[in-house]
Motif scaffolding. Structure first.
Motif, PDB file in Angstrom:
ATOM      1  N   ARG A 115      39.869  36.021  67.744  1.00 38.97           N
ATOM      2  CA  ARG A 115      40.267  34.838  67.112  1.00 38.97           C
ATOM      3  C   ARG A 115      39.203  34.529  65.878  1.00 38.97           C
ATOM      4  NH1 ARG A 115      37.263  31.775  69.551  1.00 38.97           N
ATOM      5  NH2 ARG A 115      38.637  30.352  68.680  1.00 38.97           N
ATOM      6  N   TYR A 116      39.602  33.518  64.585  1.00 38.33           N
ATOM      7  CA  TYR A 116      39.235  33.808  63.572  1.00 38.33           C
ATOM      8  C   TYR A 116      38.779  32.267  62.690  1.00 38.33           C
ATOM      9  CZ  TYR A 116      41.100  38.490  63.285  1.00 38.33           C
ATOM     10  OH  TYR A 116      41.674  39.520  63.525  1.00 38.33           O
ATOM     11  N   TYR A 117      37.756  32.418  62.009  1.00 35.01           N
ATOM     12  CA  TYR A 117      37.738  31.072  61.647  1.00 35.01           C
ATOM     13  C   TYR A 117      38.990  30.773  61.007  1.00 35.01           C
ATOM     14  CZ  TYR A 117      35.435  26.667  59.871  1.00 35.01           C
ATOM     15  OH  TYR A 117      35.507  25.624  59.549  1.00 35.01           O
ATOM     16  N   GLN A 118      38.968  31.748  59.882  1.00 34.66           N
ATOM     17  CA  GLN A 118      39.835  31.443  58.503  1.00 34.66           C
ATOM     18  C   GLN A 118      40.657  32.842  58.431  1.00 34.66           C
ATOM     19  OE1 GLN A 118      36.453  30.613  56.199  1.00 34.66           O
ATOM     20  NE2 GLN A 118      37.126  28.403  55.171  1.00 34.66           N
ATOM     21  N   GLU A 119      41.721  33.135  59.043  1.00 38.60           N
ATOM     22  CA  GLU A 119      42.164  34.197  59.257  1.00 38.60           C
ATOM     23  C   GLU A 119      42.970  34.505  57.656  1.00 38.60           C
ATOM     24  OE1 GLU A 119      45.344  33.960  62.875  1.00 38.60           O
ATOM     25  OE2 GLU A 119      45.875  36.259  62.234  1.00 38.60           O
ATOM     26  N   SER A 120      43.342  33.552  57.083  1.00 37.80           N
ATOM     27  CA  SER A 120      44.508  34.013  55.941  1.00 37.80           C
ATOM     28  C   SER A 120      43.173  34.776  55.045  1.00 37.80           C
ATOM     29  CB  SER A 120      44.801  32.758  55.056  1.00 37.80           C
ATOM     30  OG  SER A 120      44.227  31.854  54.326  1.00 37.80           O
ATOM     31  N   ILE A 121      42.284  34.188  54.983  1.00 40.00           N
ATOM     32  CA  ILE A 121      40.493  34.388  54.489  1.00 40.00           C
ATOM     33  C   ILE A 121      41.012  36.186  55.253  1.00 40.00           C
ATOM     34  CG2 ILE A 121      38.411  34.342  52.975  1.00 40.00           C
ATOM     35  CD1 ILE A 121      39.032  31.656  53.584  1.00 40.00           C
ATOM     36  N   GLU A 122      39.728  36.288  56.651  1.00 35.50           N
ATOM     37  CA  GLU A 122      39.048  37.243  57.128  1.00 35.50           C
ATOM     38  C   GLU A 122      40.404  38.064  56.658  1.00 35.50           C
ATOM     39  OE1 GLU A 122      36.910  35.975  60.603  1.00 35.50           O
ATOM     40  OE2 GLU A 122      36.999  33.363  59.483  1.00 35.50           O
ATOM     41  N   THR A 123      41.813  38.709  56.997  1.00 33.78           N
ATOM     42  CA  THR A 123      42.722  39.231  57.347  1.00 33.78           C
ATOM     43  C   THR A 123      43.430  40.063  55.469  1.00 33.78           C
ATOM     44  OG1 THR A 123      44.365  38.288  58.302  1.00 33.78           O
ATOM     45  CG2 THR A 123      42.862  38.614  59.632  1.00 33.78           C
ATOM     46  N   ALA A 124      42.881  38.973  54.765  1.00 34.56           N
ATOM     47  CA  ALA A 124      43.504  38.898  53.804  1.00 34.56           C
ATOM     48  C   ALA A 124      43.817  40.782  53.025  1.00 34.56           C
ATOM     49  CB  ALA A 124      43.122  38.364  52.223  1.00 34.56           C
ATOM     50  N   SER A 125      44.857  40.773  51.915  1.00 28.66           N
ATOM     51  CA  SER A 125      44.868  42.219  51.577  1.00 28.66           C
ATOM     52  C   SER A 125      43.293  42.463  50.444  1.00 28.66           C
ATOM     53  CB  SER A 125      46.631  42.478  50.912  1.00 28.66           C
ATOM     54  OG  SER A 125      46.281  41.222  49.854  1.00 28.66           O
ATOM     55  N   TYR A 126      43.644  43.682  50.690  1.00 27.78           N
ATOM     56  CA  TYR A 126      42.619  44.356  49.794  1.00 27.78           C
ATOM     57  C   TYR A 126      42.506  44.141  48.369  1.00 27.78           C
ATOM     58  CZ  TYR A 126      40.019  47.565  47.258  1.00 27.78           C
ATOM     59  OH  TYR A 126      39.219  48.611  45.487  1.00 27.78           O
ATOM     60  N   GLU A 127      43.930  43.488  47.765  1.00 28.76           N
ATOM     61  CA  GLU A 127      44.966  43.095  46.550  1.00 28.76           C
ATOM     62  C   GLU A 127      44.285  41.688  46.109  1.00 28.76           C
ATOM     63  OE1 GLU A 127      46.780  45.021  48.456  1.00 28.76           O
ATOM     64  OE2 GLU A 127      46.341  46.357  47.321  1.00 28.76           O
ATOM     65  N   GLN A 128      44.634  41.301  47.691  1.00 23.20           N
ATOM     66  CA  GLN A 128      44.356  39.332  47.340  1.00 23.20           C
ATOM     67  C   GLN A 128      42.547  39.661  47.295  1.00 23.20           C
ATOM     68  OE1 GLN A 128      46.151  36.379  47.995  1.00 23.20           O
ATOM     69  NE2 GLN A 128      44.046  36.431  47.373  1.00 23.20           N
ATOM     70  N   ILE A 129      41.645  40.303  48.045  1.00 22.26           N
ATOM     71  CA  ILE A 129      40.624  40.001  47.797  1.00 22.26           C
ATOM     72  C   ILE A 129      39.679  40.761  46.770  1.00 22.26           C
ATOM     73  CG2 ILE A 129      38.702  41.563  48.332  1.00 22.26           C
ATOM     74  CD1 ILE A 129      39.926  41.214  51.412  1.00 22.26           C
ATOM     75  N   LYS A 130      40.411  41.280  45.908  1.00 22.55           N
ATOM     76  CA  LYS A 130      40.341  42.189  44.629  1.00 22.55           C
ATOM     77  C   LYS A 130      40.424  41.248  43.634  1.00 22.55           C
ATOM     78  CE  LYS A 130      38.081  45.218  45.028  1.00 22.55           C
ATOM     79  NZ  LYS A 130      37.299  45.288  45.418  1.00 22.55           N
ATOM     80  N   LYS A 131      41.581  39.893  44.030  1.00 21.81           N
ATOM     81  CA  LYS A 131      42.670  39.493  42.615  1.00 21.81           C
ATOM     82  C   LYS A 131      41.670  37.833  42.495  1.00 21.81           C
ATOM     83  CE  LYS A 131      46.906  36.731  41.993  1.00 21.81           C
ATOM     84  NZ  LYS A 131      46.993  35.229  42.392  1.00 21.81           N
ATOM     85  N   TRP A 132      40.778  37.400  44.192  1.00 16.98           N
ATOM     86  CA  TRP A 132      39.701  35.875  44.165  1.00 16.98           C
ATOM     87  C   TRP A 132      38.744  36.089  43.446  1.00 16.98           C
ATOM     88  CZ3 TRP A 132      41.161  36.071  50.432  1.00 16.98           C
ATOM     89  CH2 TRP A 132      42.114  34.900  50.736  1.00 16.98           C
ATOM     90  N   GLN A 133      38.197  38.107  44.148  1.00 18.87           N
ATOM     91  CA  GLN A 133      36.737  38.252  43.472  1.00 18.87           C
ATOM     92  C   GLN A 133      36.962  38.378  41.726  1.00 18.87           C
ATOM     93  OE1 GLN A 133      36.170  41.764  44.995  1.00 18.87           O
ATOM     94  NE2 GLN A 133      34.864  40.882  46.910  1.00 18.87           N
ATOM     95  N   SER A 134      38.143  39.052  41.145  1.00 27.03           N
ATOM     96  CA  SER A 134      38.224  39.045  40.143  1.00 27.03           C
ATOM     97  C   SER A 134      38.106  37.313  38.983  1.00 27.03           C
ATOM     98  CB  SER A 134      39.294  39.460  38.967  1.00 27.03           C
ATOM     99  OG  SER A 134      38.785  41.175  39.846  1.00 27.03           O
ATOM    100  N   GLU A 135      39.100  36.517  40.351  1.00 26.24           N
ATOM    101  CA  GLU A 135      39.324  35.298  39.110  1.00 26.24           C
ATOM    102  C   GLU A 135      37.672  34.770  38.818  1.00 26.24           C
ATOM    103  OE1 GLU A 135      43.766  34.474  40.881  1.00 26.24           O
ATOM    104  OE2 GLU A 135      42.445  33.326  41.645  1.00 26.24           O
ATOM    105  N   ARG A 136      37.269  34.266  40.545  1.00 30.56           N
ATOM    106  CA  ARG A 136      35.987  33.810  40.637  1.00 30.56           C
ATOM    107  C   ARG A 136      34.970  34.123  39.834  1.00 30.56           C
ATOM    108  NH1 ARG A 136      37.578  33.453  47.247  1.00 30.56           N
ATOM    109  NH2 ARG A 136      39.130  31.838  47.103  1.00 30.56           N
ATOM    110  N   LEU A 137      34.633  35.921  39.894  1.00 31.10           N
ATOM    111  CA  LEU A 137      33.566  35.762  38.938  1.00 31.10           C
ATOM    112  C   LEU A 137      33.610  35.435  37.781  1.00 31.10           C
ATOM    113  CD1 LEU A 137      31.296  38.253  38.390  1.00 31.10           C
ATOM    114  CD2 LEU A 137      32.526  39.844  38.205  1.00 31.10           C
ATOM    115  N   VAL A 138      34.741  35.991  37.318  1.00 22.04           N
ATOM    116  CA  VAL A 138      34.906  35.363  35.255  1.00 22.04           C
ATOM    117  C   VAL A 138      34.269  33.971  35.287  1.00 22.04           C
ATOM    118  CG1 VAL A 138      36.709  34.709  33.590  1.00 22.04           C
ATOM    119  CG2 VAL A 138      36.825  36.943  34.783  1.00 22.04           C
ATOM    120  N   LYS A 139      34.644  32.665  36.241  1.00 21.97           N
ATOM    121  CA  LYS A 139      34.538  31.381  35.992  1.00 21.97           C
ATOM    122  C   LYS A 139      33.024  31.063  36.316  1.00 21.97           C
ATOM    123  CE  LYS A 139      35.976  27.261  39.055  1.00 21.97           C
ATOM    124  NZ  LYS A 139      36.276  27.101  40.447  1.00 21.97           N
TER     125      LYS A 139
END
Lengths: 143, 436
Positions: free
Chosen positions: B3-27
């Motif tokens: 079981r997950y608390y936030q499944e879509s985040i905890e099991t996101a694809s590597y590409e998705q994670i990188k995308k989040w990280q880049s956007e959020r880092l810049v911000k």
């Protein structure tokens, strides 16, 4: 035949022996015989007491590390050579003495010796056959 | 079924994670450059502008931040939101110097508690659980973090705080707590107290979430066996948010980093060079979602390894190995690096679990040579009427220590219960060396 002996772990630190002995005195337990083995790091206090079961329980409750072990007790004539003869007898039969401590009982003519060997059953047999008197446990607890 | 608390985040694809990280880092970089003088000066000194940071691949261009920097910026230097938007502080214990104070907006608290909620769910927590939190409450992040996470999951939360063991046990049995959150050393102490009180059959715990100090696999097995639970590790530090930066899952093999909030890097502690995945080095974190106190490339001094491998729990979040210990905890004895966790491992291994995890390390300097003394509590299982047997165990510990640490140590067996029990972080090391 066998005597219940208490073995107590004593840390090498002032006051540790006193703490253990106080537990006994607080509970009215009398010590018949004792010896302390010391190493550079710790000591083992070995005792024959009036009520081994109660003593063990009280010591354990107060956080002291204690074990009961069974040892032999023998009665000897209090004269030169008595102990030497017995130890030689055991040695001749290949029995190793781990430790021993002696004390005087009520009978001034007799010496009592607590003895721990590597082969207890063998030792008992040899001593019995040689006419050495072993101590009756119920007698020694009250010494 | 995981079981997950936030499944879509905890099991996101590597590409998705990188995308989040880049956007959020810049911000985040834009945010701190605009709103914090300290960061602006730091970046100006390096000749870096926010425009140089286009994504995670540019992270290495940014300067590191150390605990000393945080101390220098005390109290308000690194606050990146106006005071009117900040709602809370938490603080480090300050035992190694001046305290570090971290600020939180409500948004920051929410995301932190969310991270802790992920940890609780990963440990099997649901809204039907009774979660006993005996980390300290107050300035320490342990209590507030797990408390908030427990609320988010919907557990019935027992905000016990640390200490008062009798009361802990009373609530644990009366309210039938199922999840225990505390330091591993306090968990070991509670287990010991439960055993002594003979109330093991009244304990309904199924899981424990233990962190805030280094502990070993041996200690985990010991606690799991004594309490009949699964023991999960949780990692965090006040500078980043508190517990919940990373957490263990059912695989119990490394902790998943909440990398949608925190970017992890491993660097060579000597040169600062970023090391490839799988290599051992110092862990560095960058906060990419926080507002009030988003530290950038913060050097944790924790030595560990990162791995992005498929985890049996289904989570894709990168995993960090249990740190060998904070380099703050590391002692240099006769020129050799020694972590208390290495000593603990030897003690528990050699005794086959018969020694308690209560030990104390005393370092001193005699005639210009460092001495290492270890006090270990004697236990009923190890004690024997036969001196040779005890000495053999002592000798085995000394030999094993020599082979693991590479230096000699003296082992002293002491009376049980004479080593001080800790209700928070255990104080394992006493360093009496006075180096002037």
């Amino acid at each position: 035949m066998y005597i219940k002996q208490l073995s107590v772990f004593i840390e090498n630190k002032a006051g540790r022996l006193a703490e253990a002995l106080k537990v006994l005195s607080d509970n009215g337990i009398d010590i018949s015989a004792l010896s302390i083995a010391d190493t550079s790091e710790f000591g083992i206090l070995r005792m024959i007491v009036s009520d081994p079961a109660l003593a063990k329980e009280k010591l354990f409750e107060s956080g002291v590390i204690v074990k009961t072990t069974e040892v032999m007790g023998i009665v000897l004539e209090d004269k030169p050579g008595s102990l030497a003869n017995v130890v030689a007898l055991l040695a001749d039969n290949g029995i190793v003495v781990e430790y021993a401590y002696a004390f005087l009982g009520c009978d001034k003519e007799k010496a009592l010796v607590v003895i721990s060997v590597d082969n207890q059953e063998g030792a008992v047999e040899i001593l019995k056959n040689s006419g050495v008197t072993t101590i009756n446990p119920s007698d020694i607890y009250r010494v | 079924m995981e079981r997950y608390y936030q499944e879509s985040i905890e099991t996101a694809s590597y590409e998705q994670i990188k995308k989040w990280q880049s956007e959020r880092l810049v911000k985040t970089i834009n945010h701190v450059y605009e709103n914090n003088k300290y960061y602006r000066n730091l970046m100006d000194e390096k000749g870096i502008t926010p425009d140089d940071i286009k994504g995670v691949e540019d992270l290495h261009k940014l300067p590191f931040l150390t605990k000393d920097d945080l101390r220098k910026a005390y109290p308000y230097g690194l606050m990146s939101k106006p005071l009117s938007e900040c709602v809370r502080i938490q603080s480090t214990s300050g035992t190694t110097g001046k305290r570090v104070v971290a600020f939180y907006t409500q948004h920051d608290i929410d995301l932190w508690e969310e991270c802790c909620a992920r940890a609780i769910v990963a440990a099997g927590g649901t809204k039907d659980d009774v979660c006993q939190v005996c980390y300290g409450y107050g300035l320490f992040t342990g209590g507030p973090g797990l408390n908030g996470g427990s609320h988010k999951v919907g557990c019935l939360t027992l905000p016990m705080s640390s200490g008062n063991t009798d009361r802990q046990l009373q609530f644990m049995t009366d309210l039938e707590a199922t999840i225990l959150c505390c330091t591993p050393s306090y968990a070991a102490y509670l287990a010991e107290s439960i055993h002594e009180a003979g109330i093991r059959d009244q304990i309904k715990l199924k899981a424990g979430i233990f962190g805030a100090e280094a502990w070993t696999e041996e200690m985990r097995h010991d606690i799991e066996e004594k309490l009949g639970i699964k023991a999960y590790d949780i990692y965090g530090l006040t500078e980043i948010c508190g517990p919940g930066v990373a957490f263990e899952c059912s695989a119990q093999a490394g902790m998943h980093i909440n990398e949608d909030h925190f970017i992890a890097e491993i660097i060579n502690p000597e040169t600062g060079e970023v090391l490839p995945e799988g290599e051992k080095g110092e862990l560095v974190f960058t906060c990419i979602t926080k507002e009030a106190f988003p530290v950038i490339r913060y050097r944790t001094k924790d030595i560990c390894v990162l791995t992005r491998e498929k985890c049996s729990c289904g989570r894709t979040l990168i995993k960090m190995a249990k740190p060998m210990g904070r380099s703050d905890d590391m002692m240099i004895i006769r020129g050799v690096n020694v972590f208390p966790s290495q000593i603990e491992e030897v003690l528990l291994k050699v005794s086959g679990g018969d020694l308690t995890p209560n030990y104390q390390i005393i370092v001193d300097r005699v005639n210009n040579t460092d001495t290492l003394d270890i006090n270990v509590e004697m236990s009923n299982n190890i004690f024997s009427d036969d001196i040779k047997t005890i000495q053999a165990i002592e000798k085995k510990i000394v030999e094993k220590l020599r082979s693991v640490l590479g230096i000699g140590a003296k082992v002293h067996l002491v009376n049980p219960k004479t080593i001080e029990r800790s209700e928070g972080k255990a104080k394992r090391v006493i360093d009496n060396r006075k180096l002037v």
